[in-house]
Design an enzyme around this catalytic site. Sequence first.
Site, mmCIF file in Angstrom:
data_model
loop_
_atom_site.group_PDB
_atom_site.id
_atom_site.type_symbol
_atom_site.label_atom_id
_atom_site.label_comp_id
_atom_site.label_asym_id
_atom_site.label_seq_id
_atom_site.Cartn_x
_atom_site.Cartn_y
_atom_site.Cartn_z
ATOM 1 N N ARG A 130 1.306 -1.217 0.060
ATOM 2 C CA ARG A 130 0.061 0.183 0.039
ATOM 3 C C ARG A 130 0.287 1.463 0.149
ATOM 4 O O ARG A 130 0.109 1.987 0.529
ATOM 5 C CB ARG A 130 -1.173 0.030 0.930
ATOM 6 C CG ARG A 130 -1.700 -1.024 1.357
ATOM 7 C CD ARG A 130 -3.112 -0.885 1.791
ATOM 8 N NE ARG A 130 -3.930 -1.791 1.954
ATOM 9 C CZ ARG A 130 -3.932 -3.254 2.696
ATOM 10 N NH1 ARG A 130 -2.851 -4.171 3.481
ATOM 11 N NH2 ARG A 130 -4.956 -4.646 2.554
ATOM 12 N N GLU B 42 14.318 17.640 -24.234
ATOM 13 C CA GLU B 42 13.310 17.834 -23.163
ATOM 14 C C GLU B 42 13.613 18.980 -22.976
ATOM 15 O O GLU B 42 13.296 20.170 -22.219
ATOM 16 C CB GLU B 42 13.395 16.983 -22.052
ATOM 17 C CG GLU B 42 12.962 15.219 -22.294
ATOM 18 C CD GLU B 42 10.947 15.543 -22.625
ATOM 19 O OE1 GLU B 42 10.806 16.720 -22.764
ATOM 20 O OE2 GLU B 42 10.204 14.105 -22.149
ATOM 21 N N LYS C 238 11.111 22.762 -14.056
ATOM 22 C CA LYS C 238 9.463 21.632 -13.694
ATOM 23 C C LYS C 238 8.987 21.359 -11.987
ATOM 24 O O LYS C 238 7.732 21.238 -11.315
ATOM 25 C CB LYS C 238 10.600 19.966 -13.887
ATOM 26 C CG LYS C 238 9.491 19.537 -13.842
ATOM 27 C CD LYS C 238 9.709 17.771 -14.700
ATOM 28 C CE LYS C 238 7.771 17.013 -14.370
ATOM 29 N NZ LYS C 238 8.737 15.870 -15.169
ATOM 30 N N GLU D 120 -1.738 17.612 -12.701
ATOM 31 C CA GLU D 120 -2.084 18.189 -13.903
ATOM 32 C C GLU D 120 -3.426 18.419 -14.557
ATOM 33 O O GLU D 120 -3.786 17.659 -15.307
ATOM 34 C CB GLU D 120 -2.022 17.002 -14.882
ATOM 35 C CG GLU D 120 -0.798 17.854 -16.652
ATOM 36 C CD GLU D 120 -0.532 16.587 -17.303
ATOM 37 O OE1 GLU D 120 0.435 15.965 -16.729
ATOM 38 O OE2 GLU D 120 -1.010 16.288 -18.491
ATOM 39 N N ARG E 53 0.293 22.439 -15.588
ATOM 40 C CA ARG E 53 1.003 21.055 -15.799
ATOM 41 C C ARG E 53 1.586 20.513 -17.278
ATOM 42 O O ARG E 53 2.267 19.538 -17.073
ATOM 43 C CB ARG E 53 1.027 19.751 -14.727
ATOM 44 C CG ARG E 53 2.133 18.933 -14.645
ATOM 45 C CD ARG E 53 2.438 17.741 -13.650
ATOM 46 N NE ARG E 53 3.968 17.055 -14.072
ATOM 47 C CZ ARG E 53 3.886 16.224 -13.012
ATOM 48 N NH1 ARG E 53 3.165 16.458 -11.574
ATOM 49 N NH2 ARG E 53 4.818 15.039 -12.777
ATOM 50 N N ASN F 86 3.870 19.115 -21.930
ATOM 51 C CA ASN F 86 3.596 18.548 -22.673
ATOM 52 C C ASN F 86 3.821 18.791 -23.727
ATOM 53 O O ASN F 86 3.303 18.385 -24.880
ATOM 54 C CB ASN F 86 2.044 17.754 -22.564
ATOM 55 C CG ASN F 86 2.286 16.917 -21.271
ATOM 56 O OD1 ASN F 86 2.875 16.529 -21.034
ATOM 57 N ND2 ASN F 86 0.424 16.981 -21.237
ATOM 58 N N HIS G 282 4.772 17.146 -27.738
ATOM 59 C CA HIS G 282 4.365 16.292 -27.130
ATOM 60 C C HIS G 282 2.762 15.033 -27.871
ATOM 61 O O HIS G 282 3.410 13.669 -27.920
ATOM 62 C CB HIS G 282 3.988 15.300 -25.456
ATOM 63 C CG HIS G 282 5.652 15.388 -24.686
ATOM 64 N ND1 HIS G 282 6.412 16.387 -24.547
ATOM 65 C CD2 HIS G 282 6.111 14.201 -24.158
ATOM 66 C CE1 HIS G 282 7.180 16.199 -23.768
ATOM 67 N NE2 HIS G 282 7.316 14.936 -23.500
ATOM 68 N N HIS H 195 11.904 8.446 -26.876
ATOM 69 C CA HIS H 195 11.105 9.420 -26.215
ATOM 70 C C HIS H 195 12.198 10.925 -26.880
ATOM 71 O O HIS H 195 10.743 12.042 -27.173
ATOM 72 C CB HIS H 195 11.048 9.051 -25.260
ATOM 73 C CG HIS H 195 10.141 10.178 -24.008
ATOM 74 N ND1 HIS H 195 8.624 10.012 -24.670
ATOM 75 C CD2 HIS H 195 10.139 11.154 -23.432
ATOM 76 C CE1 HIS H 195 7.913 11.630 -24.103
ATOM 77 N NE2 HIS H 195 9.000 11.655 -23.098
HETATM 78 N N1 LIG Z 1 7.345 10.045 -15.194
HETATM 79 C C1 LIG Z 1 7.825 11.150 -16.311
HETATM 80 O O1 LIG Z 1 7.249 12.281 -16.154
HETATM 81 C C2 LIG Z 1 8.665 10.997 -17.365
HETATM 82 C C3 LIG Z 1 8.863 11.659 -18.095
HETATM 83 C C4 LIG Z 1 9.587 11.388 -19.216
HETATM 84 C C5 LIG Z 1 9.328 10.376 -19.318
HETATM 85 N N2 LIG Z 1 9.332 9.135 -19.132
HETATM 86 C C6 LIG Z 1 9.490 8.119 -18.953
HETATM 87 O O2 LIG Z 1 11.305 7.225 -19.752
HETATM 88 C C7 LIG Z 1 11.308 6.344 -19.797
HETATM 89 C C8 LIG Z 1 12.296 6.850 -20.674
HETATM 90 O O3 LIG Z 1 13.349 7.439 -19.810
HETATM 91 P P1 LIG Z 1 15.573 7.397 -20.549
HETATM 92 O O4 LIG Z 1 14.714 8.076 -22.108
HETATM 93 O O5 LIG Z 1 16.094 7.853 -19.527
HETATM 94 O O6 LIG Z 1 15.426 6.307 -21.065
HETATM 95 P P2 LIG Z 1 15.954 4.801 -19.859
HETATM 96 O O7 LIG Z 1 16.055 4.612 -18.397
HETATM 97 O O8 LIG Z 1 15.694 3.474 -21.116
HETATM 98 O O9 LIG Z 1 17.314 4.587 -20.525
HETATM 99 C C9 LIG Z 1 18.402 4.544 -21.440
HETATM 100 C C10 LIG Z 1 19.184 3.991 -22.048
HETATM 101 O O10 LIG Z 1 20.650 4.189 -21.533
HETATM 102 C C11 LIG Z 1 20.611 3.102 -20.248
HETATM 103 N N3 LIG Z 1 21.842 4.061 -19.746
HETATM 104 C C12 LIG Z 1 20.234 4.823 -18.245
HETATM 105 N N4 LIG Z 1 21.935 5.523 -17.277
HETATM 106 C C13 LIG Z 1 22.725 5.242 -17.736
HETATM 107 C C14 LIG Z 1 24.275 5.961 -18.046
HETATM 108 N N5 LIG Z 1 24.719 6.301 -16.645
HETATM 109 N N6 LIG Z 1 25.154 5.171 -18.647
HETATM 110 C C15 LIG Z 1 24.937 4.434 -19.719
HETATM 111 N N7 LIG Z 1 23.998 3.833 -20.095
HETATM 112 C C16 LIG Z 1 22.904 4.322 -19.221
HETATM 113 C C17 LIG Z 1 19.763 2.577 -20.492
HETATM 114 O O11 LIG Z 1 20.090 0.527 -19.624
HETATM 115 C C18 LIG Z 1 18.520 2.351 -21.364
HETATM 116 O O12 LIG Z 1 19.328 1.401 -21.784
HETATM 117 C C19 LIG Z 1 9.225 6.499 -20.721
HETATM 118 O O13 LIG Z 1 9.318 5.184 -20.359
HETATM 119 C C20 LIG Z 1 8.875 7.674 -20.303
HETATM 120 O O14 LIG Z 1 7.589 7.193 -21.113
HETATM 121 C C21 LIG Z 1 8.816 9.302 -17.731
HETATM 122 ZN ZN LIG Z 2 8.357 13.489 -22.265
#
Ligand SMILES: NC(=O)c1ccc[n+]([C@@H]2O[C@H](COP(=O)([O-])OP(=O)(O)OC[C@H]3O[C@@H](n4cnc5c(N)ncnc54)[C@H](O)[C@@H]3O)[C@@H](O)[C@H]2O)c1
Ligand SMILES: [Zn+2]
Length: 295
Positions: free
Chosen positions: A126, A190, A232, A242, A246, A250, A253, A271
């Site tokens: 929870r 971003e 942010k 949101e 907020r 987007n 997006h 992304h």
């Molecule tokens: N919660 C939110 O507000 C929010 C906002 C934007 C995006 N997201 C989500 O975030 C995700 C994308 O995140 P991302 O772009 O960080 O991708 P990711 O977490 O997949 O990381 C990208 C790649 O880099 C590798 N990696 C990470 N850190 C590393 C480092 N320091 N050195 C070497 N390799 C490394 C990972 O293993 C992966 O292969 C999506 O699922 C998206 O929906 C969430």
């Molecule tokens: Zn985003």
Amino acid sequence: MNAEAGRRVQVDLGGRAYEVHIGTGLIDRAGELLAPHLPRRRTVVVTDRHVADHHGERLAAALEAGGIAVDMIVLPPGEQTKSFAGLEDLIARLLALKLDRGDRIVAFGGGVVGDLAGFAAAIYKRGVDFIQVPTTLLAQVDSSVGGKTAIDTAAGKNLVGAFHQPCFVLADLDVLATLPGRELRAGYGEVLKYGLLGDAAFFGWLEANGGAVLAGEAGALAHAVARCVEMKAQIVAEDERESGRRALLNLGHTFAHALESETGFGEALLHGEAVAVGCALAFRFSAELGVCPPD
Ligand SMILES: NC(=O)c1ccc[n+]([C@@H]2O[C@H](COP(=O)([O-])OP(=O)(O)OC[C@H]3O[C@@H](n4cnc5c(N)ncnc54)[C@H](O)[C@@H]3O)[C@@H](O)[C@H]2O)c1
Ligand SMILES: [Zn+2]
């Protein structure tokens, strides 16, 4: 910026307020920096294989040096991990480790690890508190702050999740050195979005210093990450769930999600890359509608 002290940004959410600590050399000080947020002196670090290979031992050693017992859960890298199957596996492993309600989870990775571990924290027994230690540029400037957590479903991305704020965010810029260049550039999509969100001075700064950010120059990275997190934090403090402002986050997006959907939410288009293209398309569309002057 004083590299030793780093920069601290407060996310003002009343009883759920927390701090984002940005700087260099922070992983090596994780024991000292995380201890105040770990009442029981034990934690479970959730990470993925890439991050574990590069930085896992260093984080574990730093926590242990601070007297904190560590279990590490290493997940397969990639968006597929952010799924019902991935969630079930993670929850089973947390239960096997007997993580208690008073314990806290550390999400150590990019947005995939942060979103999944954050959602697991929201529902495990929870709800337990969690700490974000973001390791991608995208996660440091965006996904680790603000409390959106989720998994993907067959019907689309991020459709099942929860608002669950972390209790602390530790963003060590040094870990970005091992991030593949393409991932760093995607995260910059971003960053650019924040420049367009009403801070013309920051957009101007990016036009002059974007190259230095992408080259991993420490001072430039620190300024870019801190400015994005400040923006942010302010927006999230005004509209956590949101219902209005907020939605600004987007920007670009709507187009981005359409492009990602068409390309299968995978390696074909990351992304952040989709967001960069999406911002350009949103601008052109606005210019066509006559609501944004083309110059
Ligand atoms: N919660 C939110 O507000 C929010 C906002 C934007 C995006 N997201 C989500 O975030 C995700 C994308 O995140 P991302 O772009 O960080 O991708 P990711 O977490 O997949 O990381 C990208 C790649 O880099 C590798 N990696 C990470 N850190 C590393 C480092 N320091 N050195 C070497 N390799 C490394 C990972 O293993 C992966 O292969 C999506 O699922 C998206 O929906 C969430
Ligand atoms: Zn985003």
